[in-house]
Structures are given as C-alpha cells and as structure tokens.
Scaffold this motif. Structure first.
Motif, PDB file in Angstrom:
ATOM      1  N   ASN A   1       0.841  -1.311  -0.047  1.00 12.47           N
ATOM      2  CA  ASN A   1      -0.102   0.050  -0.176  1.00 12.47           C
ATOM      3  C   ASN A   1       0.934   1.286   0.050  1.00 12.47           C
ATOM      4  O   ASN A   1       0.656   1.950  -0.723  1.00 12.47           O
ATOM      5  CB  ASN A   1      -1.031   0.023   1.255  1.00 12.47           C
ATOM      6  CG  ASN A   1      -2.036  -1.057   1.251  1.00 12.47           C
ATOM      7  OD1 ASN A   1      -2.341  -1.399  -0.207  1.00 12.47           O
ATOM      8  ND2 ASN A   1      -2.360  -1.668   2.188  1.00 12.47           N
ATOM      9  N   SER A   2       1.970   1.300   0.787  1.00 15.88           N
ATOM     10  CA  SER A   2       2.748   2.203   0.897  1.00 15.88           C
ATOM     11  C   SER A   2       3.749   2.678  -0.583  1.00 15.88           C
ATOM     12  O   SER A   2       3.488   3.945  -1.014  1.00 15.88           O
ATOM     13  CB  SER A   2       3.980   2.178   1.772  1.00 15.88           C
ATOM     14  OG  SER A   2       3.297   2.115   3.005  1.00 15.88           O
TER      15      SER A   2
ATOM     16  N   LEU B   1       0.685   4.149  -2.953  1.00 17.14           N
ATOM     17  CA  LEU B   1       0.267   5.647  -2.340  1.00 17.14           C
ATOM     18  C   LEU B   1       1.452   6.482  -3.053  1.00 17.14           C
ATOM     19  O   LEU B   1       1.218   7.505  -3.753  1.00 17.14           O
ATOM     20  CB  LEU B   1       0.259   5.505  -1.125  1.00 17.14           C
ATOM     21  CG  LEU B   1      -1.078   5.075  -0.622  1.00 17.14           C
ATOM     22  CD1 LEU B   1      -0.941   4.995   1.025  1.00 17.14           C
ATOM     23  CD2 LEU B   1      -2.462   5.867  -0.794  1.00 17.14           C
TER      24      LEU B   1
ATOM     25  N   THR C   1       0.868   9.258  -5.718  1.00 14.58           N
ATOM     26  CA  THR C   1       1.206  10.349  -5.328  1.00 14.58           C
ATOM     27  C   THR C   1       2.141  10.990  -6.105  1.00 14.58           C
ATOM     28  O   THR C   1       2.049  12.549  -6.427  1.00 14.58           O
ATOM     29  CB  THR C   1       1.762  10.546  -3.871  1.00 14.58           C
ATOM     30  OG1 THR C   1       0.558  10.083  -3.034  1.00 14.58           O
ATOM     31  CG2 THR C   1       1.819  11.889  -3.335  1.00 14.58           C
TER      32      THR C   1
ATOM     33  N   ALA D   1      -3.030  15.833  10.187  1.00 13.29           N
ATOM     34  CA  ALA D   1      -3.707  14.521  10.218  1.00 13.29           C
ATOM     35  C   ALA D   1      -5.178  14.619  10.756  1.00 13.29           C
ATOM     36  O   ALA D   1      -6.019  14.242  10.273  1.00 13.29           O
ATOM     37  CB  ALA D   1      -2.928  13.461  11.031  1.00 13.29           C
TER      38      ALA D   1
ATOM     39  N   TYR E   1     -13.200   8.436   4.748  1.00 14.78           N
ATOM     40  CA  TYR E   1     -12.515   8.358   6.073  1.00 14.78           C
ATOM     41  C   TYR E   1     -12.669   6.832   6.169  1.00 14.78           C
ATOM     42  O   TYR E   1     -13.416   6.009   6.121  1.00 14.78           O
ATOM     43  CB  TYR E   1     -13.303   8.984   6.920  1.00 14.78           C
ATOM     44  CG  TYR E   1     -12.890   8.707   8.271  1.00 14.78           C
ATOM     45  CD1 TYR E   1     -11.680   8.961   8.890  1.00 14.78           C
ATOM     46  CD2 TYR E   1     -13.389   7.861   9.106  1.00 14.78           C
ATOM     47  CE1 TYR E   1     -11.266   8.750  10.116  1.00 14.78           C
ATOM     48  CE2 TYR E   1     -13.094   7.530  10.499  1.00 14.78           C
ATOM     49  CZ  TYR E   1     -11.970   8.123  10.995  1.00 14.78           C
ATOM     50  OH  TYR E   1     -11.498   7.520  12.225  1.00 14.78           O
TER      51      TYR E   1
ATOM     52  N   ILE F   1      -8.284   3.907   2.037  1.00 14.21           N
ATOM     53  CA  ILE F   1      -6.915   4.171   1.471  1.00 14.21           C
ATOM     54  C   ILE F   1      -6.884   5.540   0.662  1.00 14.21           C
ATOM     55  O   ILE F   1      -5.751   6.270   0.555  1.00 14.21           O
ATOM     56  CB  ILE F   1      -6.334   3.119   0.594  1.00 14.21           C
ATOM     57  CG1 ILE F   1      -4.832   3.228   0.259  1.00 14.21           C
ATOM     58  CG2 ILE F   1      -6.943   3.280  -1.080  1.00 14.21           C
ATOM     59  CD1 ILE F   1      -4.021   2.255  -0.287  1.00 14.21           C
TER      60      ILE F   1
ATOM     61  N   LEU G   1      -5.678   8.520   2.609  1.00 11.31           N
ATOM     62  CA  LEU G   1      -4.302   8.704   2.725  1.00 11.31           C
ATOM     63  C   LEU G   1      -3.485   9.088   1.644  1.00 11.31           C
ATOM     64  O   LEU G   1      -2.579   9.993   1.423  1.00 11.31           O
ATOM     65  CB  LEU G   1      -3.319   7.252   2.890  1.00 11.31           C
ATOM     66  CG  LEU G   1      -3.780   6.591   4.286  1.00 11.31           C
ATOM     67  CD1 LEU G   1      -3.143   5.321   4.576  1.00 11.31           C
ATOM     68  CD2 LEU G   1      -3.195   7.438   5.500  1.00 11.31           C
TER      69      LEU G   1
ATOM     70  N   ALA H   1      -4.172  12.693   1.675  1.00  8.06           N
ATOM     71  CA  ALA H   1      -3.315  13.510   2.357  1.00  8.06           C
ATOM     72  C   ALA H   1      -1.986  13.504   1.863  1.00  8.06           C
ATOM     73  O   ALA H   1      -1.275  14.650   2.159  1.00  8.06           O
ATOM     74  CB  ALA H   1      -3.286  12.825   3.689  1.00  8.06           C
ATOM     75  N   TYR H   2      -1.472  12.607   1.439  1.00  8.41           N
ATOM     76  CA  TYR H   2      -0.035  12.759   0.676  1.00  8.41           C
ATOM     77  C   TYR H   2       0.073  13.508  -0.334  1.00  8.41           C
ATOM     78  O   TYR H   2       1.035  14.747  -0.592  1.00  8.41           O
ATOM     79  CB  TYR H   2       0.174  11.433   0.092  1.00  8.41           C
ATOM     80  CG  TYR H   2       0.537  10.130   0.939  1.00  8.41           C
ATOM     81  CD1 TYR H   2       0.620  10.166   2.442  1.00  8.41           C
ATOM     82  CD2 TYR H   2       1.144   9.160   0.593  1.00  8.41           C
ATOM     83  CE1 TYR H   2       0.974   9.415   3.394  1.00  8.41           C
ATOM     84  CE2 TYR H   2       1.475   8.056   1.443  1.00  8.41           C
ATOM     85  CZ  TYR H   2       1.377   8.216   2.778  1.00  8.41           C
ATOM     86  OH  TYR H   2       1.622   7.265   3.722  1.00  8.41           O
TER      87      TYR H   2
END
Length: 212
Positions: free
Chosen positions: A77-78, A81, A85, A127, A146, A149, A152, A155-156
């Motif tokens: 996932n990281s 993302l 991003t 956050a 909310y 994924i 996130l 947010a990124y």
C-alpha cells in the motif's frame, strides 16, 4: 550593485578543526546514534533484556517479513500510494509552477500559499484536519473516504504537493524566457513546445521534486 558588508569571522586552523569536530559530534548524537540504538534494540528477543549475544535474535524480522501478512500488505500500500502521489504531484505541481512562473500575479501567489500551508503544519495537526474534514465534509453526507486508502492518498498529495511546485519552479527559473519565445516564433506550441524544448531542460528538477 550593493556591496557586501556582512561581518566575517576568521578562525585559525586549530579553531576550525574544533568547530568542525563539535558540529560532527552534535550531528552524530542527534541523528546517527538514535537510529543505531533503534536498530540494535530490534534484534533483542524481548524488550528490556540487556544487549548481549545470547539475547539477540532474528525472529522479530522473520515474523515481520515472512509470517505477518499485514507487513507485506502495508509495504504494498505504501508503494502504491507513493507512486500515485508522485505522478499526481508531478503533473499538478508542474502546472502550478508554470503558471506561477509565467503569470506572477496575486492569484498564483495565493495558490502557492494555500499549497504551502499543509506542509508547514505539524504532522499531527494536519492528520487531525484530514480526519475531521473527511469524516463528514458536508453535514449529513459521508462520502466514505474516511477509513479507506483514499484519505491517505489525498493527505499525501495535499501535504507534499509544494515539494513538486518548488522543484519545478526552481527548474523553470533556469530556463531563459527567450528560448520559449523562440519556440513560439517557430510555431512550436502546446505539447510540442513542452516535449521538444521545455521538458528536456527542466527534467532534472522535475525528477528531483518527484522523488522528494
């Protein structure tokens, strides 16, 4: 040209070495030592045991990397993302930087200010802002972002867009305006101008901002 009248402090060779030693010592104990300590503790079988050879083990890493499925899922996932991003910020940030470069008016300055604010906020505050904003953006309406994924990802992009804007803007400042004017005169417009002229010149700056 304004003359540089800033005071200069000249140190002897011995004092220079002492200052360098003090700076490296400070960096060592504030940056490197905490990471080494954290890495050493990760090999201890149980928290609180002394750092001895009989208390060291690789089982913690074995469990995280090969036994716990959540670790690989989190890493995947990281990576996804970060990749998405980077692509979004690369495109949007370069467009904002180009507009800021070509039209330095109050509107583009305000746009850059709003892009900068999320990065200037402390991480915890930002956050909480994201959580409260997307739990219920409009009273009585929950888009379901909310807890997914997507929050996130948003947010990124919101947090790190300014890095691409500044990187692209710095790259554009290194391009002489006459180059773009010459391209326009010869009939190179739109994507042709970007593909053949601007992108090759600013590509290092774009890539630097993207990796940040």
């Amino acid at each position: 040209m304004k003359r540089d009248v800033e005071p200069r402090i000249y140190l002897s060779t011995v004092k220079k070495r002492l200052v360098e030693l003090a700076i490296w010592t400070f960096l060592l104990f504030t940056s490197l030592v905490p990471f080494l300590t954290m890495g050493a503790i990760s090999f201890i079988k149980a928290y609180g045991l002394p750092f001895k050879l009989e208390n060291l083990s690789m089982k913690n890493y074995q469990y995280l990397l090969f036994s716990d499925p959540k670790t690989l899922s989190a890493l995947g996932n990281s990576f996804k993302l970060a990749s998405f991003t980077m692509i979004v910020c690369l495109i949007a940030g370069t467009i904002i930087a180009y507009l800021r470069y070509k039209k330095p008016n109050i509107l583009t300055k305000i746009t850059e200010l709003f892009v900068t604010i999320p990065y200037a906020l402390p991480g915890t505050v930002f956050a909480l802002c994201m959580i409260f904003a997307w739990m219920q953006p409009i009273r009585g309406w929950n888009p379901g972002i909310y807890g997914s994924i997507w929050i996130l990802f948003i947010a990124y992009v919101t947090r790190f867009l300014i890095l691409q804007v500044r990187g692209s803007y710095a790259a554009l400042l290194q391009v002489d305006p006459s180059i773009e004017e010459a391209a326009r005169t010869t009939g190179a417009k739109g994507w042709v101008k970007w593909r053949n002229i601007l992108l090759p010149l600013i590509l290092p700056g774009l890539i630097g901002g993207a990796f940040l």
